[in-house]
Write an enzyme that holds these catalytic residues in place. Sequence first.
Site, short mmCIF file in Angstrom:
data_model
loop_
_atom_site.label_atom_id
_atom_site.label_comp_id
_atom_site.label_asym_id
_atom_site.label_seq_id
_atom_site.Cartn_x
_atom_site.Cartn_y
_atom_site.Cartn_z
N ARG A 137 -2.22 -8.07 -50.02
CA ARG A 137 -2.40 -8.00 -51.46
C ARG A 137 -2.88 -6.60 -51.88
O ARG A 137 -3.65 -5.97 -51.14
CB ARG A 137 -3.42 -9.05 -51.94
CG ARG A 137 -3.49 -9.12 -53.46
CD ARG A 137 -4.59 -10.06 -53.95
NE ARG A 137 -4.68 -9.98 -55.42
CZ ARG A 137 -5.77 -10.23 -56.12
NH1 ARG A 137 -6.90 -10.57 -55.52
NH2 ARG A 137 -5.76 -10.13 -57.44
N HIS A 138 -2.45 -6.18 -53.05
CA HIS A 138 -2.83 -4.87 -53.57
C HIS A 138 -4.35 -4.76 -53.80
O HIS A 138 -5.07 -5.75 -53.89
CB HIS A 138 -2.11 -4.61 -54.90
CG HIS A 138 -2.45 -5.61 -55.96
ND1 HIS A 138 -3.61 -5.56 -56.70
CD2 HIS A 138 -1.81 -6.72 -56.39
CE1 HIS A 138 -3.66 -6.57 -57.54
NE2 HIS A 138 -2.57 -7.31 -57.37
N ARG B 282 0.45 -1.14 -58.82
CA ARG B 282 -0.71 -1.51 -58.02
C ARG B 282 -0.32 -1.83 -56.58
O ARG B 282 -1.09 -1.55 -55.65
CB ARG B 282 -1.46 -2.68 -58.66
CG ARG B 282 -0.65 -3.95 -58.92
CD ARG B 282 -1.46 -4.88 -59.81
NE ARG B 282 -0.86 -6.20 -60.06
CZ ARG B 282 -0.02 -6.49 -61.03
NH1 ARG B 282 0.40 -5.52 -61.85
NH2 ARG B 282 0.43 -7.72 -61.20
N GLU C 124 4.61 -9.99 -59.03
CA GLU C 124 3.79 -11.16 -59.30
C GLU C 124 4.54 -12.11 -60.23
O GLU C 124 5.50 -11.74 -60.90
CB GLU C 124 2.44 -10.73 -59.91
CG GLU C 124 1.46 -11.86 -60.19
CD GLU C 124 1.08 -12.66 -58.96
OE1 GLU C 124 1.94 -13.43 -58.46
OE2 GLU C 124 -0.09 -12.57 -58.52
N HIS D 272 1.46 -9.45 -54.29
CA HIS D 272 0.46 -9.95 -55.24
C HIS D 272 0.02 -11.34 -54.79
O HIS D 272 0.76 -12.06 -54.12
CB HIS D 272 1.08 -10.00 -56.63
CG HIS D 272 1.74 -8.71 -57.02
ND1 HIS D 272 1.09 -7.74 -57.74
CD2 HIS D 272 2.99 -8.23 -56.77
CE1 HIS D 272 1.92 -6.71 -57.93
NE2 HIS D 272 3.08 -6.98 -57.35
#
Length: 217
Positions: free
Chosen positions: A16-17, A66, A90, A158
Amino acid sequence: MNGAHGGRGRRIVLWRHGQTAWNVERRFQGTTDIELTDTGRAQARRAARLLAALKPDAIVASDLRRAAATAAELAALTALAVTHDEGLRETYAGSWQGLTHDEIVERHGEQYAAWKRGEPVRRGGGELETEVAERAAPVVERALEKLPDGGTLVVVSHGGTIRTTIGRLLGLEPRHWEALGGLSNCCWSILGEGARGWRLLEHNAGTLPEPVLGDDD
């Protein structure tokens, strides 16, 4: 190289970012293109140093800033090129996007409750979780086809997209995907390939996996 009938022993790291300002505000991002904070960039640099030790063979990432900026930190350490794919974005959540958690509960309480119960819900008029999995999982599967036996793929995406993709790859029914808890910023989950398909080896981890020693290895 292995193709669709593949050799065994491949790994998928779903990362995940890092943190964004909207994460801090508990504001629903969805497909809104929000940048990392300074803290988020530091998280990505730290995590990249750990993940580089896994000697990844390929990196695929969401094209939202991101995730792309997070992936770039690992690319810088590994000299791997990042393949960006909008299929890893996302969940699109329509009118929920930009609202805080409290605003969503206040304005869309019934819809929120139905989603938490595991019902198929188009949050804010957006995508179903199954639709997210249907666009994201094939991106991962295509990247896997290019991996050598024993190779490692890093997928930078995401929280919601990672959870639905794990659920799909593990063959879980969609109503059980919620059983996979969320991922903290810049944490990751690892799937390993075994004789009966993919297994969840690590979930929401921020350290490197240790071998499983004992009766269940």
